[in-house]
Design a protein around this motif. Sequence first.
Motif, PDB file in Angstrom:
ATOM      1  N   ILE A 113       0.834  -1.205   0.000  1.00 41.01           N
ATOM      2  CA  ILE A 113       0.000   0.000   0.000  1.00 41.01           C
ATOM      3  C   ILE A 113       0.866   1.251   0.000  1.00 41.01           C
ATOM      4  CG2 ILE A 113      -1.803   1.261   1.243  1.00 41.01           C
ATOM      5  CD1 ILE A 113      -2.506  -1.461   2.596  1.00 41.01           C
ATOM      6  N   GLU A 114       0.663   2.080  -1.019  1.00 41.33           N
ATOM      7  CA  GLU A 114       1.237   3.422  -1.070  1.00 41.33           C
ATOM      8  C   GLU A 114       0.080   4.420  -1.123  1.00 41.33           C
ATOM      9  OE1 GLU A 114       4.371   4.141  -0.801  1.00 41.33           O
ATOM     10  OE2 GLU A 114       5.479   2.355  -1.439  1.00 41.33           O
ATOM     11  N   GLY A 115       0.234   5.564  -0.484  1.00 36.02           N
ATOM     12  CA  GLY A 115      -0.783   6.601  -0.554  1.00 36.02           C
ATOM     13  C   GLY A 115      -2.069   6.181   0.131  1.00 36.02           C
ATOM     14  N   TYR A 116      -3.185   6.689  -0.381  1.00 34.38           N
ATOM     15  CA  TYR A 116      -4.452   6.469   0.308  1.00 34.38           C
ATOM     16  C   TYR A 116      -5.067   5.121  -0.067  1.00 34.38           C
ATOM     17  CZ  TYR A 116      -5.864   8.734  -4.096  1.00 34.38           C
ATOM     18  OH  TYR A 116      -5.993   9.087  -5.415  1.00 34.38           O
ATOM     19  N   CYS A 117      -5.702   4.537   0.928  1.00 33.62           N
ATOM     20  CA  CYS A 117      -6.396   3.253   0.789  1.00 33.62           C
ATOM     21  C   CYS A 117      -7.702   3.420   1.561  1.00 33.62           C
ATOM     22  CB  CYS A 117      -5.525   2.140   1.358  1.00 33.62           C
ATOM     23  SG  CYS A 117      -6.238   0.491   1.190  1.00 33.62           S
ATOM     24  N   ILE A 118      -8.779   3.682   0.847  1.00 35.36           N
ATOM     25  CA  ILE A 118      -9.994   4.225   1.445  1.00 35.36           C
ATOM     26  C   ILE A 118     -11.175   3.263   1.274  1.00 35.36           C
ATOM     27  CG2 ILE A 118     -11.650   6.151   1.324  1.00 35.36           C
ATOM     28  CD1 ILE A 118      -9.336   7.914   0.358  1.00 35.36           C
ATOM     29  N   GLY A 119     -12.029   3.209   2.290  1.00 38.60           N
ATOM     30  CA  GLY A 119     -13.307   2.512   2.200  1.00 38.60           C
ATOM     31  C   GLY A 119     -13.167   1.072   1.752  1.00 38.60           C
ATOM     32  N   GLY A 120     -13.812   0.748   0.628  1.00 39.10           N
ATOM     33  CA  GLY A 120     -13.750  -0.608   0.104  1.00 39.10           C
ATOM     34  C   GLY A 120     -12.334  -1.041  -0.230  1.00 39.10           C
TER      35      GLY A 120
ATOM     36  N   ALA B  49      -9.722  -0.276   1.563  1.00 44.70           N
ATOM     37  CA  ALA B  49      -9.186  -0.722   2.849  1.00 44.70           C
ATOM     38  C   ALA B  49      -9.744  -2.092   3.209  1.00 44.70           C
ATOM     39  CB  ALA B  49      -9.512   0.297   3.936  1.00 44.70           C
ATOM     40  N   ALA B  50     -11.039  -2.310   2.964  1.00 45.62           N
ATOM     41  CA  ALA B  50     -11.637  -3.619   3.242  1.00 45.62           C
ATOM     42  C   ALA B  50     -10.942  -4.711   2.432  1.00 45.62           C
ATOM     43  CB  ALA B  50     -13.127  -3.587   2.931  1.00 45.62           C
ATOM     44  N   LEU B  51     -10.619  -4.409   1.181  1.00 44.55           N
ATOM     45  CA  LEU B  51      -9.918  -5.372   0.331  1.00 44.55           C
ATOM     46  C   LEU B  51      -8.522  -5.662   0.880  1.00 44.55           C
ATOM     47  CD1 LEU B  51      -9.572  -7.058  -2.252  1.00 44.55           C
ATOM     48  CD2 LEU B  51      -8.941  -4.931  -3.436  1.00 44.55           C
ATOM     49  N   ALA B  52      -7.769  -4.611   1.200  1.00 44.70           N
ATOM     50  CA  ALA B  52      -6.415  -4.794   1.730  1.00 44.70           C
ATOM     51  C   ALA B  52      -6.434  -5.576   3.040  1.00 44.70           C
ATOM     52  CB  ALA B  52      -5.747  -3.445   1.927  1.00 44.70           C
TER      53      ALA B  52
ATOM     54  N   GLY C 287       3.909   2.005   2.731  1.00 41.64           N
ATOM     55  CA  GLY C 287       4.946   3.012   2.578  1.00 41.64           C
ATOM     56  C   GLY C 287       4.651   4.227   3.438  1.00 41.64           C
ATOM     57  N   GLU C 288       5.685   4.973   3.784  1.00 36.51           N
ATOM     58  CA  GLU C 288       5.501   6.202   4.562  1.00 36.51           C
ATOM     59  C   GLU C 288       4.580   7.153   3.785  1.00 36.51           C
ATOM     60  OE1 GLU C 288       8.169   9.710   6.728  1.00 36.51           O
ATOM     61  OE2 GLU C 288       9.124   8.246   5.388  1.00 36.51           O
ATOM     62  N   GLY C 289       3.615   7.715   4.483  1.00 39.68           N
ATOM     63  CA  GLY C 289       2.631   8.568   3.840  1.00 39.68           C
ATOM     64  C   GLY C 289       1.369   7.824   3.442  1.00 39.68           C
ATOM     65  N   ALA C 290       1.409   6.497   3.453  1.00 40.65           N
ATOM     66  CA  ALA C 290       0.213   5.705   3.156  1.00 40.65           C
ATOM     67  C   ALA C 290      -0.722   5.739   4.362  1.00 40.65           C
ATOM     68  CB  ALA C 290       0.590   4.273   2.825  1.00 40.65           C
ATOM     69  N   TYR C 291      -2.007   5.562   4.101  1.00 45.34           N
ATOM     70  CA  TYR C 291      -2.955   5.494   5.211  1.00 45.34           C
ATOM     71  C   TYR C 291      -4.195   4.701   4.816  1.00 45.34           C
ATOM     72  CZ  TYR C 291      -5.399   9.392   2.839  1.00 45.34           C
ATOM     73  OH  TYR C 291      -6.058  10.182   1.921  1.00 45.34           O
ATOM     74  N   LEU C 292      -4.856   4.174   5.836  1.00 45.78           N
ATOM     75  CA  LEU C 292      -6.167   3.541   5.697  1.00 45.78           C
ATOM     76  C   LEU C 292      -7.212   4.492   6.258  1.00 45.78           C
ATOM     77  CD1 LEU C 292      -5.428  -0.062   7.082  1.00 45.78           C
ATOM     78  CD2 LEU C 292      -5.184   0.758   4.729  1.00 45.78           C
ATOM     79  N   ARG C 293      -8.371   4.539   5.611  1.00 48.14           N
ATOM     80  CA  ARG C 293      -9.466   5.371   6.126  1.00 48.14           C
ATOM     81  C   ARG C 293     -10.800   4.800   5.681  1.00 48.14           C
ATOM     82  NH1 ARG C 293     -12.613  10.078   5.045  1.00 48.14           N
ATOM     83  NH2 ARG C 293     -11.816  10.342   2.913  1.00 48.14           N
TER      84      ARG C 293
END
Length: 269
Positions: A113-120, A122-125, A134-140
């Motif tokens: 995961i790099e960068g944003y990982c949002i909603g569905g 994040a559910a997939l990941a 990676g630094e700067g990546a996030y789940l929301r």
Amino acid sequence: MGDKLFDTDWRTIRVQRREAIVEVALSRAEARNALNGELMEELTDAAALLRLRTDVRAVILTGADSYFSAGADLSASQARTALPLIESRRAVMAGPDMCRAWREIEAVTIAAIEGYCIGGGAALALSCDFRVMGEGAYLRLPEVPLGMNMSWRSIPGIVALVGPSRAKQFVMFGEAVDAARCLDWGFADEAVAAGEAFTAARRWAEKVAVLPPIPVRMTKEAVNAVAGATAQASIYMDRDQFLLATSTQDYREGVAAFREKRPGRFTGG
């Protein structure tokens, strides 16, 4: 005889192989890898083709260099309001079916995961066995602030990873959880420099690939069975809760507030 996994002309994903490791990349750049029907269908189909392959030891799931996925399209949720209820109940299973298909792959799965990982996204990941960020990546998860419940049958897995209190924080508040905090909480298994998530995920995959495959698969199956023993009983109604939540005035207000970039005014109606 051809190999459907590699011979298919995938439109929204890329699939390639490096010996016993398969790499699957979301590839819908024009929509920041937003999960529309076609992308979810192809991810589900690819997972089904990978599920029982004995020649694959590990699978890496990744997005683009600067984002994993923007999540599910709001327009798809709104379009379902015009469908008969029985059709809506069928339609909203695309996301949960995709996540289940990825959980059922017998090989070890690693999300990079790099960068944003949002909603569905994040559910997939979170449906994978491991996550490298990676630094700067996030789940929301933005669902609750938008007036929806978090569905896709993902809450049992979230609770299993981070515990009840942090699961409530993550789901309720819709706030970004960055790579360092994901590592601290238990969402991530490794945090690396920006741009290095895929390389690190490949190291994880190579580590898995040299292990004896039968006990690795047995271990994955056993751990998942213990962690998810009550999952179906606890979450089987979440699609109906989703359909109820998206029929409310608060949902309409949440979407309007998001689009107008203002705080929502919620009444419980």
